[in-house]
Design an enzyme around this catalytic site. Structure first.
Site, PDB file in Angstrom:
ATOM      1  N   GLU A  13      -9.595 -25.691  23.878  1.00 52.67           N
ATOM      2  CA  GLU A  13     -10.201 -26.630  22.934  1.00 52.67           C
ATOM      3  C   GLU A  13     -11.211 -25.908  22.063  1.00 52.67           C
ATOM      4  O   GLU A  13     -12.061 -25.174  22.573  1.00 52.67           O
ATOM      5  CB  GLU A  13     -10.889 -27.771  23.697  1.00 52.67           C
ATOM      6  CG  GLU A  13     -11.430 -28.846  22.781  1.00 52.67           C
ATOM      7  CD  GLU A  13     -12.202 -29.917  23.536  1.00 52.67           C
ATOM      8  OE1 GLU A  13     -11.747 -31.067  23.545  1.00 52.67           O
ATOM      9  OE2 GLU A  13     -13.243 -29.593  24.119  1.00 52.67           O
ATOM     10  N   TYR A  57     -11.405 -30.390  14.647  1.00 52.57           N
ATOM     11  CA  TYR A  57     -11.133 -30.378  16.084  1.00 52.57           C
ATOM     12  C   TYR A  57      -9.731 -29.827  16.310  1.00 52.57           C
ATOM     13  O   TYR A  57      -8.796 -30.179  15.574  1.00 52.57           O
ATOM     14  CB  TYR A  57     -11.216 -31.800  16.658  1.00 52.57           C
ATOM     15  CG  TYR A  57     -10.806 -31.872  18.104  1.00 52.57           C
ATOM     16  CD1 TYR A  57     -11.726 -31.691  19.124  1.00 52.57           C
ATOM     17  CD2 TYR A  57      -9.474 -32.106  18.457  1.00 52.57           C
ATOM     18  CE1 TYR A  57     -11.351 -31.739  20.454  1.00 52.57           C
ATOM     19  CE2 TYR A  57      -9.087 -32.150  19.795  1.00 52.57           C
ATOM     20  CZ  TYR A  57     -10.032 -31.965  20.787  1.00 52.57           C
ATOM     21  OH  TYR A  57      -9.654 -32.001  22.097  1.00 52.57           O
TER      22      TYR A  57
END
Ligand code: GDP
Ligand code: MN
Length: 386
Positions: free
Chosen positions: A197, A109
């Site tokens: 993101e 992530y």
């Protein structure tokens, strides 16, 4: 402003950030043509909507043959995709990203956001990337690391190494990662992003690191200097009433409640929403018609509120300053005569030309309820929508 994954990946490619090969498709024929062009299976069929959580909602699927691409694309285009981010009403899928399937070794992530508290840009990263990152953040916040960057100094190689080491990358991957992270940071600053993101950022079996997903949001106030990003705007993904309001420079945000309200000044609009809630009702919108609004802007604003089918009552709260009460009244009457008013309207008006304004409203023959002050207005409209 939000953009689609396929658009974010185009920006990534412009900045030398690796993404899987792929293209956007608007029909199953196009999807098939793109899949054939990719040359090998599996390919991934990904719904393009301005919301995440597509994987869990059935909007990301692997296809192992041309026939499967055609079937999946046929099913997905036009489907109403519901994810935890779309809300129960879901979003209609109109385009797909057809992408080369990857052999995933590990899902990481990575995100970049401005941190208002420290006035720094923060990079967040985790080894536990993938579709359950929200759960990781909840149960194991220590698995998400943060590195803060002073925007005046910019990203330095020690920042990249700090993030890379925390992700336990092998030396071969670390090298690619450092380059990637500094490019992502450059893109973030260059385009005045408000969020970036990548979840998952994947390491493949061949030890390459690739942005498998891409989410990029932009600061609306900086869009004037990014004409190329404005081209990415997709009106189909925005609330139709908000799109309509933006044509007239109205500061309008659609909300969940049923009390429409029209106010001049953002502060007064916030206070009006608060007092509607205190009176036990819920606002259906935020609308600041602006200090210097014309009768035409007022008319358009009122028309937009009237066309919201959730609205069961309207509160007009105007403090006449630069926007005079008679101009406001004129706009309201024009909109009401054109559209017709099917719901009760409570008016609280004070300030410049208030007498002229009241006269226009009284003589219009419209069924308006007058209030003596803000509290009285909120209580009256709350009682009417109950
Ligand atoms: P999101 O659910 O909207 O965030 O969509 P993502 O783009 O993150 O995709 C969801 C999940 O699909 C990813 O976390 C991956 O596990 C899986 N996925 C996406 N592309 C591929 C691929 O090329 N190969 C494999 N094996 N899985 C993939
Ligand atoms: Mn994702």
């Amino acid at each position: 402003m939000k953009i689609h994954e396929y658009q974010a990946k185009q920006l990534f490619q412009n900045f030398g950030i690796p993404t899987p090969a792929g293209e956007v498709a608007f029909s199953s024929d196009e999807a098939v043509r793109i899949a054939e062009g990719l040359g090998k299976f599996p390919v991934v069929v990904k719904a393009q909507i301005h919301a995440g959580g597509r994987g869990k909602g059935g909007g990301v699927k692997l296809a192992h043959s041309v026939d499967e691409v055609r079937t999946l694309a046929g099913e997905m285009i036009g489907m109403n995709l519901v994810t935890h981010q779309t809300g129960p009403e879901g979003r209609e899928v109109q385009k797909l990203l057809i992408e080369q399937g990857l052999d995933i070794e590990k899902e990481l992530y990575l995100s970049i956001i401005p941190d208002r508290a420290t006035a720094m840009i923060v990079i967040m990263a985790s080894e536990a990337g993938g579709m359950d990152i929200e759960q990781v953040a909840e149960d194991h916040p220590e698995k998400i690391i943060k590195v803060f960057i002073d925007p005046l100094l910019g990203i330095q190689s020690y920042h990249c190494r700090a993030v890379g080491y925390s992700l336990n990358l092998s030396p071969a991957v670390l090298k690619q990662f450092n380059k990637m992270l500094s490019s992502l940071y450059k893109l973030f600053v260059h385009y005045d992003c408000s969020l970036m993101e990548i979840n998952p950022l994947v390491i493949t079996r061949e030890e390459t690191i690739i942005a498998l997903d891409a989410k990029v949001n932009f600061d609306d106030n900086a869009l004037f200097r990014h004409k190329d990003i404005m081209e990415y705007r997709d009106l189909d993904e925005e609330n139709p009433l908000e799109v309509e309001a933006s044509k007239y420079n109205l500061n309008y945000i659609n909300l969940d409640g049923n009390v429409g309200n029209m106010v001049n000044g953002a502060g007064l609009a916030m206070a009006t929403m608060d007092i509607i809630k205190q009176a036990g009702a819920e606002p259906a919108n935020f609308l600041d018609v602006g200090g210097g609004a014309s009768a035409e802007m007022v008319e358009n604003g009122f028309r937009i509120i009237l066309s919201d089918k959730n609205v069961k009552g309207i509160l007009i709260n105007i403090f006449g300053g630069i926007l005079r009460c008679d101009v406001l009244a004129d706009g309201v009457v024009k909109a009401a005569k054109k559209t017709g008013i099917a719901v009760p309207v409570v008016v609280r008006m004070e300030g410049t030309n208030v007498e002229e304004g009241r006269k226009i409203l009284t003589e219009s023959g419209l069924n308006l309820i007058t209030a003596v002050d803000l509290k009285d207005a909120a209580q009256k409209v709350a009682a009417l929508v109950k």
